[in-house]
Design a protein around this motif. Structure first.
Motif, PDB file in Angstrom:
ATOM      1  N   UNK A 142       0.561  -1.213   0.050  1.00 14.71           N
ATOM      2  CA  UNK A 142      -0.002   0.142  -0.188  1.00 14.71           C
ATOM      3  C   UNK A 142       0.904   1.472  -0.134  1.00 14.71           C
ATOM      4  N   UNK A 143       2.123   1.037   0.605  1.00 14.22           N
ATOM      5  CA  UNK A 143       2.882   2.388   0.694  1.00 14.22           C
ATOM      6  C   UNK A 143       3.400   3.130  -0.521  1.00 14.22           C
ATOM      7  N   UNK A 144       3.167   3.980  -1.364  1.00 16.53           N
ATOM      8  CA  UNK A 144       4.061   5.000  -2.276  1.00 16.53           C
ATOM      9  C   UNK A 144       5.907   5.018  -1.692  1.00 16.53           C
ATOM     10  N   UNK A 145       6.169   4.126  -2.828  1.00 14.94           N
ATOM     11  CA  UNK A 145       8.488   4.834  -2.400  1.00 14.94           C
ATOM     12  C   UNK A 145       9.237   5.017  -3.400  1.00 14.94           C
ATOM     13  N   UNK A 146       9.504   5.824  -3.724  1.00 16.55           N
ATOM     14  CA  UNK A 146      10.668   6.365  -4.250  1.00 16.55           C
ATOM     15  C   UNK A 146      11.349   5.436  -4.501  1.00 16.55           C
ATOM     16  N   UNK A 147      10.935   5.665  -6.995  1.00 11.12           N
ATOM     17  CA  UNK A 147      11.784   4.735  -7.323  1.00 11.12           C
ATOM     18  C   UNK A 147      12.549   5.115  -8.275  1.00 11.12           C
ATOM     19  N   UNK A 148      13.054   5.769  -8.188  1.00 10.49           N
ATOM     20  CA  UNK A 148      14.359   7.082  -8.773  1.00 10.49           C
ATOM     21  C   UNK A 148      15.415   7.752  -8.162  1.00 10.49           C
ATOM     22  N   UNK A 149      16.140   8.230  -8.058  1.00  9.83           N
ATOM     23  CA  UNK A 149      16.655   8.637  -7.713  1.00  9.83           C
ATOM     24  C   UNK A 149      16.655  10.430  -7.647  1.00  9.83           C
ATOM     25  N   UNK A 150      16.073  10.483  -8.723  1.00  7.77           N
ATOM     26  CA  UNK A 150      15.235  11.716  -9.383  1.00  7.77           C
ATOM     27  C   UNK A 150      14.298  12.103  -8.334  1.00  7.77           C
ATOM     28  N   UNK A 165      -2.107   5.213   9.217  1.00  5.77           N
ATOM     29  CA  UNK A 165      -1.873   6.883   9.188  1.00  5.77           C
ATOM     30  C   UNK A 165      -1.300   7.660   8.121  1.00  5.77           C
ATOM     31  N   UNK A 166      -0.410   7.375   6.482  1.00  4.27           N
ATOM     32  CA  UNK A 166      -0.632   8.370   5.631  1.00  4.27           C
ATOM     33  C   UNK A 166      -0.933   7.298   4.383  1.00  4.27           C
ATOM     34  N   UNK A 167      -0.207   5.916   4.002  1.00  6.72           N
ATOM     35  CA  UNK A 167      -0.960   5.394   2.999  1.00  6.72           C
ATOM     36  C   UNK A 167      -2.015   5.092   2.900  1.00  6.72           C
ATOM     37  N   UNK A 168      -2.488   5.004   4.548  1.00  9.04           N
ATOM     38  CA  UNK A 168      -3.793   4.202   3.720  1.00  9.04           C
ATOM     39  C   UNK A 168      -5.201   5.409   4.080  1.00  9.04           C
TER      40      UNK A 168
END
Length: 283
Positions: free
Chosen positions: A131-139, A198-201
């Motif tokens: 469920x959690x949005x994660x970083x996927x690049x250095x940018x 609390x954040x992702x959901x």
């Protein structure tokens, strides 16, 4: 202070969620399986718990790979209910590992208890994966570093400053031998679990509602109050301190839109409290 092997492997499996993979099965799965085996060998997982773990894995696989929207929602609900039940320690078969019991870090501080519950760590892992949005690049990482650091500094100074003014803590710099165990628990068991919920959901859900689309910061305030109530339902000093912390975490997520940012701020606040001030609080 030695961190139990099953907890160490569980923490590594969470880190491996960010590891790139060319395989169909991501690397974190193999480390998680090793953690489960270690838990069985160290008697923190009973056979009945394996049923829940297998079900959780099946729900996660179906949720991540299902193309039918309606079925995907059903798998998501099953995954969420199982994860939360495990994280709230409602399911049988998981034993709590007590790392530290009745440890006083200062004569005028309350006693510290440090535990690691395999079910909570597992819930953190699967909520993070699903469920959690994660970083996927250095940018993306570069884009969130500056606002995350600024909000971390503001949250740490504001929340711990309030705790100091209220008289809950005092200056008490230290580096106890339980530091490594504490950091692992506060990052992977506390910060990841609470921020995924609390954040992702919750924050994402409230922000998606029509009423809040024109008022995007209102969910941050609402969930800060809920976060405070979860720690102190009597509106005492801890309510205001933890609600202030929740406000900082929510603002960070609102600004950065990735789970790493509020987890970092959460862990930074807890670490600053632990290493610099009275812990858990003054008597």
């Amino acid at each position: 202070m030695v961190v139990p092997l099953h907890s160490t492997l569980l923490a590594i499996s969470m880190i491996m969620v960010w590891a790139p993979s060319r395989w169909q099965v991501p690397p974190w799965v193999f480390v998680f399986i090793a953690a489960v085996v270690a838990g069985l060998l160290q008697d923190v997982i009973r056979p009945v718990a394996v049923v829940f773990l297998v079900a959780l894995c099946a729900f996660t696989y179906q949720y991540l790979n299902c193309r039918n929207a309606q079925q995907k929602r059903l798998w998501g609900v099953a995954l969420l209910v199982t994860s939360l039940s495990m994280g709230l320690q409602l399911l049988p078969g998981f034993e709590r590992t007590v790392v530290v019991e009745n440890l006083r870090l200062a004569a005028d501080s309350t006693a510290m208890r440090l535990t690691m519950h395999f079910g909570v760590g597992t819930a953190s892992l699967f909520l993070l994966v699903a469920f959690a949005p994660r970083l996927s690049s250095l940018e993306q990482l570069r884009a969130v570093v500056r606002p995350t650091m600024l909000l971390a500094v503001a949250t740490v100074i504001g929340v711990l400053g309030l705790a100091w003014l209220i008289g809950v803590v005092r200056l008490d710099p230290k580096l106890p031998n339980v530091s490594a165990a504490y950091l692992i628990r506060t990052i992977f068991w506390t910060a990841v679990f609470e921020e995924c919920i609390f954040r992702a959901l919750l924050q994402d859900y409230l922000s998606s509602l029509r009423f809040f689309r024109a008022r995007p910061f209102v969910p941050v305030v609402i969930l800060a109050a809920v976060f405070g109530l979860a720690h102190d339902a009597h509106f005492g000093a801890m309510f205001w301190i933890t609600a202030g912390a929740g406000l900082g975490y929510g603002a960070t997520y609102y600004k950065c839109r990735s789970i790493e940012a509020p987890v970092f701020v959460h862990a930074a606040l807890n670490a600053a409290h632990f290493f610099l001030l009275s812990y858990p609080k003054l008597i």
